[in-house]
Scaffold this motif. Structure first.
Motif, PDB file in Angstrom:
ATOM      1  N   GLY A 194       0.825  -1.213   0.000  1.00 47.04           N
ATOM      2  CA  GLY A 194       0.000   0.000   0.000  1.00 47.04           C
ATOM      3  C   GLY A 194       0.856   1.259   0.000  1.00 47.04           C
ATOM      4  O   GLY A 194       0.524   2.253   0.656  1.00 47.04           O
ATOM      5  N   GLY A 195       1.989   1.242  -0.682  1.00 45.85           N
ATOM      6  CA  GLY A 195       2.824   2.438  -0.825  1.00 45.85           C
ATOM      7  C   GLY A 195       3.739   2.697   0.369  1.00 45.85           C
ATOM      8  O   GLY A 195       4.475   3.676   0.384  1.00 45.85           O
ATOM      9  N   ALA A 196       3.694   1.835   1.371  1.00 47.55           N
ATOM     10  CA  ALA A 196       4.579   2.045   2.533  1.00 47.55           C
ATOM     11  C   ALA A 196       5.453   0.812   2.740  1.00 47.55           C
ATOM     12  O   ALA A 196       5.125  -0.284   2.286  1.00 47.55           O
ATOM     13  CB  ALA A 196       3.752   2.313   3.772  1.00 47.55           C
ATOM     14  N   LEU A 197       6.563   1.065   3.442  1.00 48.05           N
ATOM     15  CA  LEU A 197       7.541   0.003   3.633  1.00 48.05           C
ATOM     16  C   LEU A 197       7.565  -0.451   5.096  1.00 48.05           C
ATOM     17  O   LEU A 197       7.561   0.376   6.003  1.00 48.05           O
ATOM     18  CB  LEU A 197       8.916   0.566   3.272  1.00 48.05           C
ATOM     19  CG  LEU A 197       9.965  -0.438   2.828  1.00 48.05           C
ATOM     20  CD1 LEU A 197       9.563  -1.032   1.476  1.00 48.05           C
ATOM     21  CD2 LEU A 197      11.319   0.261   2.699  1.00 48.05           C
ATOM     22  N   THR A 198       7.582  -1.750   5.318  1.00 45.92           N
ATOM     23  CA  THR A 198       7.744  -2.265   6.686  1.00 45.92           C
ATOM     24  C   THR A 198       9.003  -3.119   6.731  1.00 45.92           C
ATOM     25  O   THR A 198       9.191  -4.016   5.899  1.00 45.92           O
ATOM     26  CB  THR A 198       6.533  -3.133   7.095  1.00 45.92           C
ATOM     27  OG1 THR A 198       5.370  -2.310   7.047  1.00 45.92           O
ATOM     28  CG2 THR A 198       6.690  -3.682   8.511  1.00 45.92           C
ATOM     29  N   GLN A 199       9.840  -2.811   7.707  1.00 41.64           N
ATOM     30  CA  GLN A 199      11.053  -3.613   7.903  1.00 41.64           C
ATOM     31  C   GLN A 199      10.685  -4.764   8.838  1.00 41.64           C
ATOM     32  O   GLN A 199      10.158  -4.511   9.929  1.00 41.64           O
ATOM     33  CB  GLN A 199      12.117  -2.714   8.546  1.00 41.64           C
ATOM     34  CG  GLN A 199      13.428  -3.385   8.836  1.00 41.64           C
ATOM     35  CD  GLN A 199      14.327  -3.410   7.606  1.00 41.64           C
ATOM     36  OE1 GLN A 199      14.441  -2.407   6.914  1.00 41.64           O
ATOM     37  NE2 GLN A 199      14.938  -4.558   7.349  1.00 41.64           N
ATOM     38  N   VAL A 200      10.956  -5.997   8.434  1.00 40.83           N
ATOM     39  CA  VAL A 200      10.634  -7.130   9.309  1.00 40.83           C
ATOM     40  C   VAL A 200      11.957  -7.720   9.800  1.00 40.83           C
ATOM     41  O   VAL A 200      12.800  -8.107   8.990  1.00 40.83           O
ATOM     42  CB  VAL A 200       9.825  -8.204   8.545  1.00 40.83           C
ATOM     43  CG1 VAL A 200       9.391  -9.318   9.480  1.00 40.83           C
ATOM     44  CG2 VAL A 200       8.607  -7.574   7.893  1.00 40.83           C
ATOM     45  N   GLU A 201      12.138  -7.741  11.096  1.00 38.71           N
ATOM     46  CA  GLU A 201      13.437  -8.169  11.639  1.00 38.71           C
ATOM     47  C   GLU A 201      13.256  -9.148  12.779  1.00 38.71           C
ATOM     48  O   GLU A 201      12.163  -9.274  13.321  1.00 38.71           O
ATOM     49  CB  GLU A 201      14.208  -6.958  12.179  1.00 38.71           C
ATOM     50  CG  GLU A 201      15.012  -6.215  11.137  1.00 38.71           C
ATOM     51  CD  GLU A 201      16.072  -7.082  10.464  1.00 38.71           C
ATOM     52  OE1 GLU A 201      16.462  -8.131  11.020  1.00 38.71           O
ATOM     53  OE2 GLU A 201      16.482  -6.722   9.352  1.00 38.71           O
ATOM     54  N   ASN A 202      14.370  -9.815  13.171  1.00 33.86           N
ATOM     55  CA  ASN A 202      14.297 -10.599  14.403  1.00 33.86           C
ATOM     56  C   ASN A 202      15.179  -9.966  15.470  1.00 33.86           C
ATOM     57  O   ASN A 202      16.328  -9.611  15.206  1.00 33.86           O
ATOM     58  CB  ASN A 202      14.657 -12.060  14.181  1.00 33.86           C
ATOM     59  CG  ASN A 202      15.868 -12.232  13.328  1.00 33.86           C
ATOM     60  OD1 ASN A 202      15.787 -12.013  12.115  1.00 33.86           O
ATOM     61  ND2 ASN A 202      16.978 -12.580  13.928  1.00 33.86           N
ATOM     62  N   TYR A 203      14.584  -9.759  16.612  1.00 31.27           N
ATOM     63  CA  TYR A 203      15.269  -9.157  17.753  1.00 31.27           C
ATOM     64  C   TYR A 203      14.986 -10.059  18.956  1.00 31.27           C
ATOM     65  O   TYR A 203      13.905  -9.980  19.540  1.00 31.27           O
ATOM     66  CB  TYR A 203      14.712  -7.767  18.062  1.00 31.27           C
ATOM     67  CG  TYR A 203      14.720  -6.782  16.909  1.00 31.27           C
ATOM     68  CD1 TYR A 203      15.857  -6.042  16.609  1.00 31.27           C
ATOM     69  CD2 TYR A 203      13.567  -6.558  16.154  1.00 31.27           C
ATOM     70  CE1 TYR A 203      15.854  -5.123  15.564  1.00 31.27           C
ATOM     71  CE2 TYR A 203      13.556  -5.646  15.113  1.00 31.27           C
ATOM     72  CZ  TYR A 203      14.697  -4.938  14.820  1.00 31.27           C
ATOM     73  OH  TYR A 203      14.693  -4.029  13.797  1.00 31.27           O
ATOM     74  N   PRO A 204      15.926 -10.921  19.322  1.00 33.64           N
ATOM     75  CA  PRO A 204      15.631 -11.818  20.459  1.00 33.64           C
ATOM     76  C   PRO A 204      15.560 -11.043  21.776  1.00 33.64           C
ATOM     77  O   PRO A 204      16.508 -10.347  22.138  1.00 33.64           O
ATOM     78  CB  PRO A 204      16.795 -12.810  20.452  1.00 33.64           C
ATOM     79  CG  PRO A 204      17.843 -12.210  19.579  1.00 33.64           C
ATOM     80  CD  PRO A 204      17.216 -11.179  18.709  1.00 33.64           C
TER      81      PRO A 204
END
Ligand code: F6P
Length: 754
Positions: A491-501
């Motif tokens: 939808g025109g926006a960016l999401t950063q998907v990360e792993n942070y334990p």
């Protein structure tokens, strides 16, 4: 062909061909010598037989001095194509008669005595021949001797044939062995590579969807190394400072003041960090049994800001101001708690219903089926909206940093984003994320994914859950996924998907305020009426079916069965904080846990001794510390768990560097705590064996393991967890600001140009 299995096999095949070639090279002369010896023996025999056959007519013809008849006799005899020539010599060694083929050079050769020839093999220009002599007698008088010459070129032909066959056989052997080697190498390489790939993807690490997905034995030696490498790589990627430089509350504050320029931090979670309760003795403050709260509270103390949560305590309303605010922690206020009120019906639908009967079992895959009701979903949407409004009303600017916690608020990020498009929204999912197929069971899967993608950053504990999330988006939404960068454009926006334990706050001082371990051990044993040298196990959990409490008890029972010597010497204390007890599933679970503890106690208990002490009640942090420090072993046997902070709390409590941690391979924690005794909790014997091993582990081994785990948890603490997320957020915010400046500058330039 450049396939690695082919290259690897060449290393084996080339020497093999060399060895076979050398073998053939050595074998051929040997075979030649053998063939020659056999042939000579053959020809000797053959000559003797022929001489015997010719003896009589030859003696007659010799007596008659009839050389013509002798020659005729000889010519008939050499019709046999191996017999090459014949000659008859008299006693004076003069040739009386011979065939035309008889080599002159032989003359009346006298190479032997009697029938036995010493040098039967003679080399002539036309080839090798075999010469045999036989004495001829008549009327008991010597008449002369018969010389038989055999053609030996057939032996050379035979030898050449044999050499050819040997070489051919060696070649075929080399080919067959090479082909088999190539095939085996290719198959093993293929399996090996499959294993390594799964290892790198994290599927063979402890936290896999299925208990069976553990590394096969041949991969086991690699698992630790790969994990260590991945950790190093991950640190490098995050630009993390050296591990020896631990994150602290101060460092986190500096990050907030510097990189986030003191921006406002808002936390949203369902569970509040402090609950006010009405008791006959007045209002009491309690800390809930929640890993989330333990971790986020440490961060909030460092960052100040506002924490928005459900006010669920019986005295919560009495303790807030007119803005529903209360300053906490009560003894040293450093941030604000904003309470949101929910009706019983809202709580039932949103918290008990959709969150805990729907999403919780959906994500944990612990054999309890999720239940989805439209009425629960409706409450979930409403309550998310209510909390989103609370966030918006608390925001002092249009770009606050909002930290959204857990599965209770999957829709909230999008709701906040719509009103505060410039907000930096970091959502952390504290529980596992299932594979896309399992996630697909949820009737509102698209809405949930859409809601979460309102976040700037979305965090999971492990790469495995992060990947499951990316797969789910890929499957159910029209979005662009950059797997390498781990971003989703939607939808025109960016999401950063990360792993942070996630982790815990490491105690300020290693000596801590606690009494020495020896003293705590004695006190706890005394309080439990146990013998001073009794071995003590501890389990600390919410009474939840995902925690593997039943499996833990079964392992204890099996251990006592297998090692009767432990009966009377070992006691296990299970602290089980009641949780979500208005749900039927949880009530039934509690009944099962109690019944099993009772059965085991009846079976192995005796007056003054109970193998299992079940304390199904809330215990505060201080009490838990006592148990952690008094125990010889701590058992964490979750069937599936995002992280499990009890494991890390136990380690932090053991500044005496002893005690053993038994840890389920299905917890996020097992990816970091490699020195724990990792088990598959579904396997009763495995649990029993690990327990016995822990109880009999030499002190030196305990120290080695504990020391290593302590250094890891000290460095990878909760400040690092929050620090990494906030630093990533600061970077994205900075990029956002630069981009918007560039846009407004170019808009201005266009306007001026017009
Ligand atoms: O593990 C998921 C979680 O939400 C944790 O974050 C928290 O520690 C625990 O469940 C507590 O559950 P509840 O708030 O429902 O008691």
């Amino acid at each position: 062909m450049s396939h690695p299995s082919f290259r690897l096999s060449l290393r084996f095949i080339l020497p093999l061909i060399l060895v076979l070639g050398l073998g053939a090279y050595l074998v051929v002369p040997l075979m030649d010598a053998l063939t020659l010896r056999w042939s000579l023996r053959d020809l000797d025999t053959r000559s003797r037989v022929l001489a015997a056959a010719l003896q009589e007519p030859l003696a007659d013809y010799a007596n008659d001095k009839s050389t013509t008849r002798i020659r005729q006799l000889f010519n008939r005899a050499i019709d046999d194509d191996r017999l090459y020539a014949l000659a008859f010599c008299n006693t004076d060694d003069v040739i009386i008669a011979s065939t035309a083929s008889y080599p002159e050079a032989l003359g009346c050769r006298n190479t032997g005595s009697g029938d036995a020839l010493r040098q039967p093999l003679v080399r002539l220009p036309q080839g090798p021949i075999h010469v045999a002599e036989s004495l001829l007698t008549g009327d008991a008088k010597p008449l002369g001797k018969l010389i038989l010459v055999h053609d030996m070129r057939f032996i050379e032909r035979r030898s050449a044939d044999a050499t050819r066959y040997v070489m051919l056989l060696a070649g075929i052997l080399a080919l067959v062995i090479s082909a088999i080697t190539l095939l085996v190498a290719h198959l093993s390489w293929h399996d090996w590579m499959k294993g390594v790939r799964r290892l790198l993807r994290g599927e063979l690490m402890p936290l896999s969807e299925t208990p069976a997905a553990v590394a096969p034995p041949e991969m086991q030696p690699l698992v630790g190394d790969v994990r260590a490498l991945m950790r190093e790589y991950h640190l490098e990627r995050l630009g993390a400072p050296a591990v020896s430089e631990p994150w602290t509350a101060d460092k986190l504050r500096t990050l907030l003041d510097g990189e986030l320029a003191g921006d406002q931090v808002l936390v949203v979670s369902n569970r509040e960090p402090y609950i006010h309760i009405d008791t006959p003795a007045g209002i009491e403050v309690r800390r809930p049994a929640s890993g989330l709260v333990t971790a986020v509270e440490a961060v909030m103390r460092a960052c100040s800001g506002t924490w928005i949560a459900h006010g669920g305590g019986s005295a919560d309303r009495q303790t807030v101001d007119r803005h529903d605010h209360v300053r906490v922690p009560p003894d040293n206020p450093s941030y604000t708690l904003r309470r949101v009120w929910l009706s019983k019906e809202e709580e039932r639908g949103y918290y008990y219903g959709f969150a805990n009967e729907g999403i919780w079992p959906l994500c944990h895959i612990a054999h309890v089926r999720p239940v989805f009701r439209t009425s629960d979903w409706d409450r979930y949407v409403e309550v998310n909206q209510r909390f989103a409004e609370a966030v918006i009303s608390e925001a002092r600017s249009d770009d606050p940093v909002v930290l959204v916690q857990d599965y209770h608020f999957a829709l909230l990020p999008r709701m906040v984003r719509e009103v505060l498009p410039r907000a930096t929204i970091i959502t952390f999912w504290h529980i596992p994320w299932p594979n896309s197929e399992s996630f697909g069971i949820c009737p509102w899967r698209e809405q949930i994914l859409d809601g979460l993608l309102g976040s700037t950053i979305l965090g999971f504990h492990t790469p495995f859950h992060r990947k499951n999330f990316l797969d789910s988006v890929d499957r159910y939404l029209e979005a662009r996924i950059e797997t390498e960068a781990s971003t989703i454009s939607y939808g025109g926006a960016l999401t950063q998907v990360e792993n942070y334990p996630i982790s815990i706050a490491w105690p300020e001082s290693d000596d801590s305020d606690n009494l020495p371990v020896a003293e705590v051990r004695a006190r706890v044993r005394n309080a439990l009426a146990l013998a001073p040298n009794c071995l003590l196990g501890i389990g600390v959990d919410r009474l939840d079916y995902t925690k593997g409490i039943i499996e833990r008890f079964q392992a204890i029972e099996r251990m006592l069965e297998l090692s009767p010597g432990m009966v009377g010497k070992f006691t296990f204390v299970q602290i089980a904080a009641p949780s979500r007890s208005s749900l039927e599933e949880y009530q039934a679970f509690e009944v099962r846990v109690r019944a099993l503890a009772q059965r085991i106690n009846l079976r192995f208990g005796r007056p003054g001794y109970l193998p299992i002490v079940l304390k199904a009640a809330y215990h505060d942090q201080q009490q838990l510390q006592q148990f952690y420090r008094a125990a010889d072993v701590c058992m964490v046997t979750s069937l599936h768990d995002g992280m499990n902070l009890v494991a890390k709390e136990f380690i932090a409590a053991r500044n005496d560097e002893s005690g053993v941690l038994i840890l389920s391979q299905f917890t996020g924690a097992s990816r970091e705590l490699h020195e724990a005794l990792l088990i598959n909790p579904y396997h009763v014997e495995e649990g029993a064996n690990a327990l016995l091993r822990a109880l009999t582990m030499p002190a030196i081994e305990q120290r080695e393991r504990m020391r290593s785990m302590r250094s890891l948890v000290r460095n990878f603490n909760v400040y690092r967890w929050a620090g990494h997320m906030l630093r990533d957020a600061a970077r994205l915010r900075q990029r956002e600001r630069v981009m918007s400046k560039i846009h407004s500058h170019s808009r201005r330039s266009r306007r001026q140009a017009v």
